[in-house]
Motif scaffolding. Sequence first.
Motif, PDB file in Angstrom:
ATOM      1  N   UNK A   6      31.109 -17.283  -4.186  1.00 16.59           N
ATOM      2  CA  UNK A   6      29.894 -17.943  -3.713  1.00 16.59           C
ATOM      3  C   UNK A   6      29.157 -18.621  -4.862  1.00 16.59           C
ATOM      4  N   UNK A   7      29.024 -17.906  -5.977  1.00 16.10           N
ATOM      5  CA  UNK A   7      28.319 -18.468  -7.130  1.00 16.10           C
ATOM      6  C   UNK A   7      29.086 -19.661  -7.699  1.00 16.10           C
ATOM      7  N   UNK A   8      30.398 -19.557  -7.798  1.00 18.90           N
ATOM      8  CA  UNK A   8      31.199 -20.680  -8.291  1.00 18.90           C
ATOM      9  C   UNK A   8      31.092 -21.878  -7.359  1.00 18.90           C
ATOM     10  N   UNK A   9      31.093 -21.634  -6.067  1.00 12.66           N
ATOM     11  CA  UNK A   9      30.976 -22.730  -5.087  1.00 12.66           C
ATOM     12  C   UNK A   9      29.620 -23.417  -5.212  1.00 12.66           C
ATOM     13  N   UNK A  10      28.552 -22.624  -5.373  1.00 17.06           N
ATOM     14  CA  UNK A  10      27.226 -23.200  -5.586  1.00 17.06           C
ATOM     15  C   UNK A  10      27.225 -24.094  -6.822  1.00 17.06           C
ATOM     16  N   UNK A  11      27.828 -23.611  -7.884  1.00 13.33           N
ATOM     17  CA  UNK A  11      27.888 -24.374  -9.126  1.00 13.33           C
ATOM     18  C   UNK A  11      28.656 -25.677  -8.934  1.00 13.33           C
ATOM     19  N   UNK A  28      23.775 -39.406  -3.783  1.00 12.54           N
ATOM     20  CA  UNK A  28      24.928 -39.877  -3.007  1.00 12.54           C
ATOM     21  C   UNK A  28      24.607 -39.911  -1.513  1.00 12.54           C
ATOM     22  N   UNK A  29      25.387 -40.681  -0.772  1.00 10.84           N
ATOM     23  CA  UNK A  29      25.146 -40.833   0.668  1.00 10.84           C
ATOM     24  C   UNK A  29      25.232 -39.509   1.435  1.00 10.84           C
ATOM     25  N   UNK A  30      26.094 -38.616   0.981  1.00 10.69           N
ATOM     26  CA  UNK A  30      26.292 -37.349   1.696  1.00 10.69           C
ATOM     27  C   UNK A  30      25.488 -36.193   1.101  1.00 10.69           C
ATOM     28  N   UNK A  31      24.403 -36.505   0.406  1.00 14.15           N
ATOM     29  CA  UNK A  31      23.648 -35.441  -0.264  1.00 14.15           C
ATOM     30  C   UNK A  31      23.057 -34.438   0.715  1.00 14.15           C
ATOM     31  N   UNK A  32      22.690 -34.868   1.904  1.00 18.94           N
ATOM     32  CA  UNK A  32      22.082 -33.935   2.871  1.00 18.94           C
ATOM     33  C   UNK A  32      23.077 -32.857   3.298  1.00 18.94           C
ATOM     34  N   UNK A  33      24.322 -33.240   3.532  1.00 16.23           N
ATOM     35  CA  UNK A  33      25.317 -32.240   3.926  1.00 16.23           C
ATOM     36  C   UNK A  33      25.634 -31.302   2.764  1.00 16.23           C
ATOM     37  N   UNK A  34      25.668 -31.827   1.551  1.00 18.85           N
ATOM     38  CA  UNK A  34      25.916 -30.966   0.385  1.00 18.85           C
ATOM     39  C   UNK A  34      24.781 -29.983   0.181  1.00 18.85           C
ATOM     40  N   UNK A  35      23.539 -30.456   0.294  1.00 17.96           N
ATOM     41  CA  UNK A  35      22.396 -29.561   0.144  1.00 17.96           C
ATOM     42  C   UNK A  35      22.355 -28.516   1.263  1.00 17.96           C
ATOM     43  N   UNK A  36      22.793 -28.900   2.447  1.00 21.76           N
ATOM     44  CA  UNK A  36      22.855 -27.951   3.567  1.00 21.76           C
ATOM     45  C   UNK A  36      23.860 -26.837   3.259  1.00 21.76           C
ATOM     46  N   UNK A  37      25.015 -27.200   2.680  1.00 21.48           N
ATOM     47  CA  UNK A  37      26.009 -26.188   2.300  1.00 21.48           C
ATOM     48  C   UNK A  37      25.435 -25.245   1.247  1.00 21.48           C
ATOM     49  N   UNK A  38      24.725 -25.814   0.248  1.00 25.49           N
ATOM     50  CA  UNK A  38      24.102 -24.995  -0.788  1.00 25.49           C
ATOM     51  C   UNK A  38      23.092 -24.040  -0.156  1.00 25.49           C
ATOM     52  N   UNK A  41      24.873 -21.138   1.682  1.00 28.72           N
ATOM     53  CA  UNK A  41      25.430 -20.146   0.760  1.00 28.72           C
ATOM     54  C   UNK A  41      24.310 -19.297   0.179  1.00 28.72           C
ATOM     55  N   UNK A  42      23.202 -19.923  -0.233  1.00 27.52           N
ATOM     56  CA  UNK A  42      22.058 -19.178  -0.779  1.00 27.52           C
ATOM     57  C   UNK A  42      21.506 -18.210   0.257  1.00 27.52           C
ATOM     58  N   UNK A  43      21.423 -18.646   1.495  1.00 27.39           N
ATOM     59  CA  UNK A  43      20.932 -17.778   2.559  1.00 27.39           C
ATOM     60  C   UNK A  43      21.820 -16.560   2.744  1.00 27.39           C
ATOM     61  N   UNK A  44      23.135 -16.760   2.707  1.00 29.54           N
ATOM     62  CA  UNK A  44      24.062 -15.635   2.844  1.00 29.54           C
ATOM     63  C   UNK A  44      23.926 -14.661   1.678  1.00 29.54           C
ATOM     64  N   UNK A  49      25.211 -11.098   2.557  1.00 29.93           N
ATOM     65  CA  UNK A  49      26.359 -11.353   3.419  1.00 29.93           C
ATOM     66  C   UNK A  49      27.518 -11.943   2.605  1.00 29.93           C
ATOM     67  N   UNK A  50      28.156 -11.083   1.824  1.00 35.64           N
ATOM     68  CA  UNK A  50      29.315 -11.491   1.049  1.00 35.64           C
ATOM     69  C   UNK A  50      30.245 -10.292   0.916  1.00 35.64           C
ATOM     70  N   UNK A  51      31.498 -10.574   0.642  1.00 32.61           N
ATOM     71  CA  UNK A  51      32.478  -9.511   0.500  1.00 32.61           C
ATOM     72  C   UNK A  51      32.364  -8.881  -0.887  1.00 32.61           C
TER      73      UNK A  51
END
Length: 60
Positions: A6-11, A28-38, A41-44, A49-51
Motif C-alpha cells: 500500500x505504501x509503495x503504491x501510494x508513493x 495531468x488530465x487524469x489527476x482526479x482518478x489518480x487522487x481518488x486512488x490515493x 488507499x489512505x482510507x483503507x 484494512x490491509x493484510x
Amino acid sequence: MTLDESVYRLSELACGIEMDVYRLGRMPDDYKTRLQRIRRICGRLLIGEYEVEVTGDADD
C-alpha cells in the motif's frame, strides 16, 4: 494488499503525478482518478484494512 504494498503504491501514484506536472507544466488530465486512488488507499490504511504478513520467526 499488504501494508508495504500500500505504501509503495501510494508513493508510485504520488511520484507519477509529480513527474507529469514537471513534464506538462500542469496537472495531468487524469489527476482526479489518480487522487481518488490515493484517497482510497489512505482510507483503507487509516481503518486498518490491509493484510498482515506473518513470519515464522517468533519464539513463543
